[in-house]
Design a protein around this motif. Structure first.
Motif, PDB file in Angstrom:
ATOM      1  N   ARG A  93      78.587  12.141   5.779  1.00 19.95           N
ATOM      2  CA  ARG A  93      78.612  11.182   4.662  1.00 19.95           C
ATOM      3  C   ARG A  93      77.302  11.211   3.872  1.00 19.95           C
ATOM      4  O   ARG A  93      77.301  11.209   2.638  1.00 19.95           O
ATOM      5  CB  ARG A  93      78.887   9.783   5.218  1.00 19.95           C
ATOM      6  CG  ARG A  93      78.904   8.665   4.195  1.00 19.95           C
ATOM      7  CD  ARG A  93      79.399   7.383   4.848  1.00 19.95           C
ATOM      8  NE  ARG A  93      79.055   6.226   4.035  1.00 19.95           N
ATOM      9  CZ  ARG A  93      77.928   5.548   4.141  1.00 19.95           C
ATOM     10  NH1 ARG A  93      77.018   5.912   5.028  1.00 19.95           N
ATOM     11  NH2 ARG A  93      77.684   4.518   3.365  1.00 19.95           N
ATOM     12  N   ILE A  94      76.186  11.235   4.583  1.00 26.52           N
ATOM     13  CA  ILE A  94      74.883  11.254   3.909  1.00 26.52           C
ATOM     14  C   ILE A  94      74.674  12.582   3.179  1.00 26.52           C
ATOM     15  O   ILE A  94      74.198  12.608   2.037  1.00 26.52           O
ATOM     16  CB  ILE A  94      73.748  10.995   4.920  1.00 26.52           C
ATOM     17  CG1 ILE A  94      73.745   9.512   5.325  1.00 26.52           C
ATOM     18  CG2 ILE A  94      72.392  11.393   4.333  1.00 26.52           C
ATOM     19  CD1 ILE A  94      72.738   9.166   6.397  1.00 26.52           C
ATOM     20  N   LEU A  95      75.033  13.705   3.822  1.00 26.39           N
ATOM     21  CA  LEU A  95      74.878  15.002   3.167  1.00 26.39           C
ATOM     22  C   LEU A  95      75.671  15.050   1.867  1.00 26.39           C
ATOM     23  O   LEU A  95      75.160  15.499   0.829  1.00 26.39           O
ATOM     24  CB  LEU A  95      75.333  16.123   4.108  1.00 26.39           C
ATOM     25  CG  LEU A  95      75.309  17.543   3.520  1.00 26.39           C
ATOM     26  CD1 LEU A  95      73.911  17.921   3.042  1.00 26.39           C
ATOM     27  CD2 LEU A  95      75.828  18.548   4.541  1.00 26.39           C
ATOM     28  N   LEU A  96      76.909  14.577   1.898  1.00 26.19           N
ATOM     29  CA  LEU A  96      77.733  14.573   0.696  1.00 26.19           C
ATOM     30  C   LEU A  96      77.133  13.688  -0.388  1.00 26.19           C
ATOM     31  O   LEU A  96      77.073  14.070  -1.568  1.00 26.19           O
ATOM     32  CB  LEU A  96      79.145  14.074   1.039  1.00 26.19           C
ATOM     33  CG  LEU A  96      80.167  15.122   1.461  1.00 26.19           C
ATOM     34  CD1 LEU A  96      81.460  14.455   1.898  1.00 26.19           C
ATOM     35  CD2 LEU A  96      80.443  16.101   0.324  1.00 26.19           C
ATOM     36  N   ARG A  97      76.682  12.510  -0.004  1.00 23.97           N
ATOM     37  CA  ARG A  97      76.139  11.574  -0.987  1.00 23.97           C
ATOM     38  C   ARG A  97      74.876  12.125  -1.643  1.00 23.97           C
ATOM     39  O   ARG A  97      74.727  12.076  -2.857  1.00 23.97           O
ATOM     40  CB  ARG A  97      75.846  10.229  -0.314  1.00 23.97           C
ATOM     41  CG  ARG A  97      75.443   9.134  -1.294  1.00 23.97           C
ATOM     42  CD  ARG A  97      75.224   7.818  -0.604  1.00 23.97           C
ATOM     43  NE  ARG A  97      73.972   7.749   0.106  1.00 23.97           N
ATOM     44  CZ  ARG A  97      73.842   7.341   1.375  1.00 23.97           C
ATOM     45  NH1 ARG A  97      74.897   6.991   2.072  1.00 23.97           N
ATOM     46  NH2 ARG A  97      72.659   7.303   1.935  1.00 23.97           N
ATOM     47  N   LEU A  98      73.975  12.650  -0.825  1.00 21.43           N
ATOM     48  CA  LEU A  98      72.726  13.179  -1.377  1.00 21.43           C
ATOM     49  C   LEU A  98      72.974  14.403  -2.250  1.00 21.43           C
ATOM     50  O   LEU A  98      72.293  14.608  -3.259  1.00 21.43           O
ATOM     51  CB  LEU A  98      71.765  13.522  -0.236  1.00 21.43           C
ATOM     52  CG  LEU A  98      71.290  12.349   0.627  1.00 21.43           C
ATOM     53  CD1 LEU A  98      70.324  12.841   1.700  1.00 21.43           C
ATOM     54  CD2 LEU A  98      70.636  11.262  -0.217  1.00 21.43           C
ATOM     55  N   ALA A  99      73.962  15.224  -1.864  1.00 19.92           N
ATOM     56  CA  ALA A  99      74.292  16.401  -2.674  1.00 19.92           C
ATOM     57  C   ALA A  99      74.903  15.985  -4.007  1.00 19.92           C
ATOM     58  O   ALA A  99      74.548  16.522  -5.067  1.00 19.92           O
ATOM     59  CB  ALA A  99      75.255  17.304  -1.903  1.00 19.92           C
ATOM     60  N   ASN A 100      75.815  15.024  -3.963  1.00 15.81           N
ATOM     61  CA  ASN A 100      76.463  14.568  -5.201  1.00 15.81           C
ATOM     62  C   ASN A 100      75.467  13.933  -6.162  1.00 15.81           C
ATOM     63  O   ASN A 100      75.599  14.052  -7.389  1.00 15.81           O
ATOM     64  CB  ASN A 100      77.572  13.571  -4.874  1.00 15.81           C
ATOM     65  CG  ASN A 100      78.768  14.235  -4.216  1.00 15.81           C
ATOM     66  OD1 ASN A 100      78.988  15.431  -4.378  1.00 15.81           O
ATOM     67  ND2 ASN A 100      79.537  13.471  -3.454  1.00 15.81           N
ATOM     68  N   ARG A 101      74.480  13.262  -5.612  1.00 13.00           N
ATOM     69  CA  ARG A 101      73.469  12.618  -6.455  1.00 13.00           C
ATOM     70  C   ARG A 101      72.315  13.554  -6.798  1.00 13.00           C
ATOM     71  O   ARG A 101      71.366  13.150  -7.468  1.00 13.00           O
ATOM     72  CB  ARG A 101      72.927  11.376  -5.738  1.00 13.00           C
ATOM     73  CG  ARG A 101      73.964  10.277  -5.541  1.00 13.00           C
ATOM     74  CD  ARG A 101      73.378   9.095  -4.799  1.00 13.00           C
ATOM     75  NE  ARG A 101      74.365   8.037  -4.582  1.00 13.00           N
ATOM     76  CZ  ARG A 101      74.122   6.905  -3.904  1.00 13.00           C
ATOM     77  NH1 ARG A 101      72.908   6.712  -3.373  1.00 13.00           N
ATOM     78  NH2 ARG A 101      75.067   6.005  -3.758  1.00 13.00           N
ATOM     79  N   LYS A 102      72.402  14.796  -6.284  1.00 14.69           N
ATOM     80  CA  LYS A 102      71.357  15.808  -6.528  1.00 14.69           C
ATOM     81  C   LYS A 102      69.975  15.323  -6.075  1.00 14.69           C
ATOM     82  O   LYS A 102      68.959  15.617  -6.706  1.00 14.69           O
ATOM     83  CB  LYS A 102      71.323  16.206  -8.010  1.00 14.69           C
ATOM     84  CG  LYS A 102      72.605  16.869  -8.492  1.00 14.69           C
ATOM     85  CD  LYS A 102      72.523  17.247  -9.948  1.00 14.69           C
ATOM     86  CE  LYS A 102      73.704  18.112 -10.384  1.00 14.69           C
ATOM     87  NZ  LYS A 102      75.028  17.534 -10.095  1.00 14.69           N
ATOM     88  N   GLN A 103      69.963  14.598  -4.951  1.00 17.55           N
ATOM     89  CA  GLN A 103      68.696  14.065  -4.433  1.00 17.55           C
ATOM     90  C   GLN A 103      68.012  15.021  -3.471  1.00 17.55           C
ATOM     91  O   GLN A 103      66.816  14.890  -3.217  1.00 17.55           O
ATOM     92  CB  GLN A 103      68.944  12.710  -3.750  1.00 17.55           C
ATOM     93  CG  GLN A 103      69.319  11.605  -4.717  1.00 17.55           C
ATOM     94  CD  GLN A 103      69.638  10.305  -4.001  1.00 17.55           C
ATOM     95  OE1 GLN A 103      70.653  10.182  -3.319  1.00 17.55           O
ATOM     96  NE2 GLN A 103      68.764   9.324  -4.136  1.00 17.55           N
ATOM     97  N   LEU A 104      68.773  15.958  -2.905  1.00 17.68           N
ATOM     98  CA  LEU A 104      68.171  16.966  -2.037  1.00 17.68           C
ATOM     99  C   LEU A 104      67.634  18.106  -2.897  1.00 17.68           C
ATOM    100  O   LEU A 104      68.333  18.619  -3.777  1.00 17.68           O
ATOM    101  CB  LEU A 104      69.195  17.505  -1.038  1.00 17.68           C
ATOM    102  CG  LEU A 104      69.523  16.596   0.151  1.00 17.68           C
ATOM    103  CD1 LEU A 104      70.700  17.159   0.929  1.00 17.68           C
ATOM    104  CD2 LEU A 104      68.310  16.411   1.050  1.00 17.68           C
ATOM    105  N   LYS A 105      66.385  18.486  -2.632  1.00 18.67           N
ATOM    106  CA  LYS A 105      65.729  19.537  -3.408  1.00 18.67           C
ATOM    107  C   LYS A 105      65.281  20.661  -2.472  1.00 18.67           C
ATOM    108  O   LYS A 105      65.189  20.481  -1.256  1.00 18.67           O
ATOM    109  CB  LYS A 105      64.518  18.971  -4.151  1.00 18.67           C
ATOM    110  CG  LYS A 105      64.819  17.731  -4.998  1.00 18.67           C
ATOM    111  CD  LYS A 105      65.775  18.035  -6.141  1.00 18.67           C
ATOM    112  CE  LYS A 105      66.009  16.793  -6.997  1.00 18.67           C
ATOM    113  NZ  LYS A 105      66.988  17.050  -8.093  1.00 18.67           N
ATOM    114  N   LYS A 106      64.983  21.806  -3.053  1.00 22.73           N
ATOM    115  CA  LYS A 106      64.565  22.959  -2.252  1.00 22.73           C
ATOM    116  C   LYS A 106      63.292  22.663  -1.460  1.00 22.73           C
ATOM    117  O   LYS A 106      63.115  23.177  -0.342  1.00 22.73           O
ATOM    118  CB  LYS A 106      64.331  24.171  -3.170  1.00 22.73           C
ATOM    119  CG  LYS A 106      65.585  24.662  -3.895  1.00 22.73           C
ATOM    120  CD  LYS A 106      66.544  25.321  -2.932  1.00 22.73           C
ATOM    121  CE  LYS A 106      67.783  25.861  -3.656  1.00 22.73           C
ATOM    122  NZ  LYS A 106      67.521  26.989  -4.547  1.00 22.73           N
TER     123      LYS A 106
END
Length: 326
Positions: free
Chosen positions: A242-255
């Motif tokens: 759930r967290i991985l999907l949410r952060l990916a959808n919000r583009k909050q995870l960066k390289k």
């Protein structure tokens, strides 16, 4: 679950010392911090921690556990205080149920079905309708734990494929990998799963249940609390996927949140801090509980599920694992 106390997360190497009834946290280049022991429910350490016997005595007196996770988020071990919630009746009944093929299989089947239900709810109900139907049929036909876990493994592979369709290329799992994770998406999943396991272990230790006696996973596993593995199956989707999907959808995870090498990846220091904050915030999030008629935090949901399993062992009440209802 004690309402006033909370989990403390140690992200950097430090030394813990006792000062009266407080924990003195010493970190290189920083002034010491002081934490009243009454404010601490448990500690999750993601870096090296130095303790002495005086500190251990204080932790044991106040029933504070320390869970150690590796750089990849894998569970490495715990300091667990002496058992004080132990109940001979519960322990004997738990062992009896776990030893009874029929009763233990009923609980194990419910755990696998609920875990798949939660995964499907988090990822995509439509995409996983057919795999979930196949799993349900397999669970009804299964007569051993091994068959249940094989059916679960097949469903999870379908779930990870569905999850990849919702992630950008650089975060896709491309199959589940651990110790070490092969890529950034797996690094996030592994890291969060480790923290969920630690939180479940703390919740179980507040009940009379024996953490080494399980219904789905083998109770003979060394260096593992098999019952925590059982409950982790149910709760991991609420946090990891759930967290991985949410952060990916919000583009909050960066390289820059990852250190990626050849066939391995791990969270960078910035990534670890970001994910820990996210998990901590999610644990504190609350929902209206349909049965209790009040708001409960995600953290409390874990404890309530452990209590439900306790009632099963004590009173014979059918165990209904936690299902995401919102």
């Amino acid at each position: 679950m004690p309402a006033a106390s909370r989990t403390y997360w140690l992200l950097n190497p430090c030394r813990l010392r006792r000062q009266d009834d407080s924990i003195r946290v010493e970190r290189e280049g920083k002034p010491p911090a002081f934490v009243p022991i009454e404010d601490v429910r448990d500690i999750i350490a993601l870096a090296e921690v130095d303790l002495n016997t005086s500190m251990i005595s204080l932790l044991n007196k106040h029933r504070v556990a320390i869970h150690i996770l590796s750089h990849y988020g894998d569970y490495a071990g715990s300091f667990l205080p002496a058992e004080t919630s132990v109940s001979g009746t519960v322990a004997l009944n738990q062992a009896r149920i776990a030893s009874d093929d029929g009763e233990s299989l009923t609980i194990a089947r419910s755990l696998v079905d609920t875990a798949a239900f939660n995964i499907r709810r988090v990822i995509d109900r439509k995409l996983l309708t057919r795999p979930y139907g196949v799993l349900t049929e397999a669970l009804e036909a299964a007569t051993t734990r091994e068959q249940l876990m094989a059916a679960e493994g097949n469903f999870r592979r379908s779930a990870w494929e569905a999850l990849d369709t919702k992630l950008p290329d650089w975060l896709q799992l491309d199959g589940r990998s651990r110790r070490p994770p092969r890529n950034a998406g797996n690094a996030v999943i592994s890291f969060i799963n480790g923290t969920v396991y630690a939180r479940i272990l703390t919740g179980l230790r507040l009940t009379p249940l024996h953490t080494g006696v399980a219904f789905l996973h083998a109770s003979t596993q060394r260096h593992r609390h098999s019952l925590a593995l059982d409950l982790a199956e149910v709760f991991k989707p609420l946090f990891a996927e759930r967290i991985l999907l949410r952060l990916a959808n919000r583009k909050q995870l960066k390289k820059h949140h990852f250190d990626v090498g050849t066939n391995q990846a791990m969270l960078s220091e910035a990534g670890r801090e970001f994910i820990v904050k996210t998990v901590r915030d999610d644990l504190a999030e609350s929902v209206n509980h349909r049965t209790l008629g009040r708001k409960v935090t995600y953290d409390e949901l874990i404890y309530l599920d452990a209590l439900a399993l306790t009632r099963t062992c004590l009173e014979g009440t059918p165990y209904k694992p936690f299902r995401i209802w919102w």
